[in-house]
Enzyme design. Structure first.
Site, PDB file in Angstrom:
ATOM      1  N   LYS A 114       0.824  -1.212   0.000  1.00  0.00           N
ATOM      2  CA  LYS A 114       0.000   0.000   0.000  1.00  0.00           C
ATOM      3  C   LYS A 114       0.850   1.251   0.000  1.00  0.00           C
ATOM      4  CE  LYS A 114      -4.330  -1.606   2.009  1.00  0.00           C
ATOM      5  NZ  LYS A 114      -5.315  -1.433   3.063  1.00  0.00           N
ATOM      6  N   LYS A 196      -6.544 -12.866  -9.189  1.00  0.00           N
ATOM      7  CA  LYS A 196      -7.707 -12.956  -8.300  1.00  0.00           C
ATOM      8  C   LYS A 196      -8.836 -12.038  -8.792  1.00  0.00           C
ATOM      9  CE  LYS A 196      -8.513 -12.341  -3.419  1.00  0.00           C
ATOM     10  NZ  LYS A 196      -7.960 -11.912  -2.135  1.00  0.00           N
ATOM     11  N   LYS A 199     -13.058  -6.330  -7.600  1.00  0.00           N
ATOM     12  CA  LYS A 199     -14.037  -5.361  -8.095  1.00  0.00           C
ATOM     13  C   LYS A 199     -13.371  -4.089  -8.590  1.00  0.00           C
ATOM     14  CE  LYS A 199     -14.961  -3.537  -3.530  1.00  0.00           C
ATOM     15  NZ  LYS A 199     -14.594  -4.652  -2.673  1.00  0.00           N
TER      16      LYS A 199
END
Ligand code: TRP
Length: 333
Positions: A114, A196, A199
């Site tokens: 991140k 994977k 969304k």
């Protein structure tokens, strides 16, 4: 009667839920609710470690709660609550913060990822995120934590912190274990089946949402990427077909071999059509319930308010012990 073991898990209210989130997490949770005492949280405190718009975050929290229930989590059997409603999570986090080493947090893979991606908002919350997660888990004297692989390292920190506290003071926290259900299917992208399902994929055909209507689901499955082998087989060389087989099997309860047999000598067309119907059959009742619940805000508010009360009562007990052991004066009135 034996006391039931305690389960804690949570998901972030980050918008829409995919078929991957359902099969990877919520569906497994529904299978635990009869055997265990379960706490399921909508972790909105975690969600603000990345920028959020207030109105959207509120909506997403309601949506996730509605989805929990629509997917089969029974609010009578489980404690379902919004993380920010139970302030003990933050209070315990502070104590744990003072026992967590900078080095431990710097080594967290998710933080490293991140921090590379969102340098503009590299806030301290992103760094201490795993400590809040440890507080979530430890407050409830949790035995088992169903988490995906990406959260294993965070769970390990929760265990380390529990041991550290117990050793420094006296036994206070139960040491939680990870819970990795057998049937936990990992759902892959319909467009790049080695990745994977997510969304946030820029291609909407790559994922199926719990709120997709039947025709959208049929279209997405029809367009899903397969291969030129033309044989329905469970093989790593055919990741697209393998993914559809996993989905079909997880939702129908049929073993993969049995499904493979059903499509012997048939092409991908039939297989895709049937897979789409299996998905529609499983998701459509949930979608209807979800839409119904979203129109019943009063009911949802009642559920989350009762959930917070139950959660708080349990959390309070643990926190009181912690405050005493750490050396805080007891409040008298
Ligand atoms: N960090 C988890 C995730 O992003 C969500 C989470 C927060 C959680 N607290 C938790 C999961 C406690 C399990 C237990 O998926």
């Amino acid at each position: 009667m034996d006391e039931k073991k305690i389960i804690f898990s949570g998901a972030q209210p980050s918008g829409k839920m995919t078929l991957g989130n359902y099969l990877g997490a919520i569906k497994n949770w529904t299978e635990l609710q009869n055997e265990y005492e379960c706490f399921f949280s909508v972790v909105d405190l975690h969600a603000i470690t990345v920028p959020q718009e207030a109105k959207v975050l509120r909506e997403n929290a309601m949506k996730l709660l509605a989805q929990y229930i629509a997917c089969g989590l029974d609010p009578e059997k489980n404690t379902i609550f919004i993380q920010s409603h139970v302030k003990e999570h933050l209070e315990l986090m502070w104590v744990l913060n003072t026992m967590t080493y900078m080095g431990e947090l710097s080594r967290m893979t998710q933080f490293k990822d991140k921090s590379q991606k969102s340098e503009a908002n590299l806030n301290a919350g992103l760094f201490t995120y795993p400590v809040l997660m440890a507080a979530d888990i430890l407050l409830y004297q949790t035995d088992l934590v169903p988490v995906g692989d990406d959260q294993k390292q965070h769970l390990e920190l929760a265990r380390d912190l529990a041991n550290r506290f117990n050793n420094r003071y006296s036994p206070t926290f139960k040491i939680p274990e990870g819970y990795y259900p057998k049937g936990g299917a990992r759902v892959m992208s319909l467009q790049e089946p080695t990745k994977k399902m997510s969304k946030s994929d820029s291609n909407e055909n790559a994922f199926i949402l719990l709120e997709d209507d039947p025709d959208t689901i049929r279209r997405k499955i029809k367009r899903s990427v397969t291969d030129s082998e033309g044989v329905v087989r469970y093989s790593p060389e055919q990741p697209g077909i393998k993914n559809l087989l996993d989905i079909y099997s997880a939702l129908s309860g049929k073993p993969v071999d049995e499904i493979v047999k059903m499509y012997e000598g048939k092409g991908y067309g039939d297989f895709k059509t049937d897979t789409a119907e299996v998905i529609v059959g499983a998701l459509e009742p949930m979608r209807e319930k979800y839409l119904y619940l979203l129109n019943n805000k009063d009911y949802l508010e009642k559920i989350y308010s009762e959930g917070a009360q139950k959660a708080e009562a349990k959390a309070r007990k643990t926190l009181r012990k912690v405050y005493r052991k750490v050396g805080f004066l007891e409040r008298k009135y």
